[in-house]
Design a protein around this motif. Sequence first.
Motif, PDB file in Angstrom:
ATOM      1  N   UNK A 234       0.881  -1.345   0.037  1.00 38.07           N
ATOM      2  CA  UNK A 234       0.043   0.113  -0.053  1.00 38.07           C
ATOM      3  C   UNK A 234       0.870   1.178   0.034  1.00 38.07           C
ATOM      4  N   UNK A 235       1.988   1.438   0.858  1.00 38.20           N
ATOM      5  CA  UNK A 235       2.845   2.342   0.740  1.00 38.20           C
ATOM      6  C   UNK A 235       3.435   2.644  -0.669  1.00 38.20           C
ATOM      7  N   UNK A 236       4.083   1.553  -1.352  1.00 40.78           N
ATOM      8  CA  UNK A 236       4.630   1.782  -2.540  1.00 40.78           C
ATOM      9  C   UNK A 236       3.524   2.338  -3.541  1.00 40.78           C
ATOM     10  N   UNK A 237       2.230   1.702  -3.478  1.00 43.65           N
ATOM     11  CA  UNK A 237       1.218   2.190  -4.598  1.00 43.65           C
ATOM     12  C   UNK A 237       1.027   3.858  -4.236  1.00 43.65           C
ATOM     13  N   UNK A 238       0.841   4.182  -2.843  1.00 39.86           N
ATOM     14  CA  UNK A 238       0.664   5.388  -2.676  1.00 39.86           C
ATOM     15  C   UNK A 238       1.855   6.320  -2.805  1.00 39.86           C
ATOM     16  N   UNK A 239       3.171   5.941  -2.851  1.00 40.25           N
ATOM     17  CA  UNK A 239       4.208   6.851  -3.600  1.00 40.25           C
ATOM     18  C   UNK A 239       4.085   6.773  -4.947  1.00 40.25           C
ATOM     19  N   UNK A 240       3.895   5.793  -5.624  1.00 42.10           N
ATOM     20  CA  UNK A 240       3.742   5.871  -7.130  1.00 42.10           C
ATOM     21  C   UNK A 240       2.774   6.828  -7.769  1.00 42.10           C
ATOM     22  N   UNK A 241       1.731   6.853  -6.996  1.00 40.67           N
ATOM     23  CA  UNK A 241       0.552   7.861  -7.212  1.00 40.67           C
ATOM     24  C   UNK A 241       1.054   9.097  -6.904  1.00 40.67           C
TER      25      UNK A 241
END
Length: 301
Positions: A234-241
């Motif tokens: 979830x942290x990686x998805x948020x960062x990529x967004x």
Amino acid sequence: MRIFITGATGFIGTHLCRRLEAEGHTVVAWVRSVERAQSSLGAAPELVDASGGAAALAAAVDGSDAIVNLAGEPILGRWSEERKRRMITSRVDLTREIVAAIEAAIVRPKVFISGSAVGYYGAREDERLTEASEPGEGFLADLCERWEAAARPAEGLGVRLAILRTGIVLGSDGGALEAMVKPARFGLGGALGSGDQYTPWIHIDDHVELMVTILGDERYSGVFNGTAPAPVSNAELTREIGEVLGRPTFLRVPSFALKVALGEASSALLTGQRALPEQALKLGFPFRYEQVRDALADLLS
């Protein structure tokens, strides 16, 4: 093909209907509101009013070449006992009714895509999960297990059954991504809880393509994870967004805040599944978006 679809007015359903109509198929949509369905789907689909009950359902199924069952009460939101009942009824009970309609049909469909979700696996941290993995524990896992069990009798009726365990479907016009992007555009994006939980995502175009492929390719039978090959935290998805949008994502939503706001339903956001589409990959399904950065760049550009 004549294709009967439940959940046609939902985020995934509308995309599937447009794709099938563009290819010249006849879409028959099972809807709760004909007026609202006409507004979202247009004039092309044949609309069957769900208030007609079992008789209307049986008439719609009889003579259809395929069925795609996408219906279901939304998962997000506090789970009262009444909400849980609706979640079960809209999935398990409706699926049983569809199978009963198939059994009674004079001309049965050739293929039945029945929905499920990666919630089947429960909270599994970083365990690699394929379609062969055992079910998990908790309300969502139990719901998905019962949902799938309701569809399985269709196999004994000579119908090719594909159960699709859908992950988080990313699209620019709805679904989970829309909810994540709104705060991110203002620099308020952040991971949920620890952010370590895996998010088994898939681009809406790949998800629709997978369903279309299942409808037309007889090799596709059994259980399929409707997820991209590279799940992220979830942290990686948020960062990529944030990086695609050019916005910071340093905030976090504390676990306790979600638990207070959503109660038991917070488990759907604070836990995850590292679900991999092993069966689709074995059959050579060509994912257009294997990496989340590529999917987000397409959707948010």
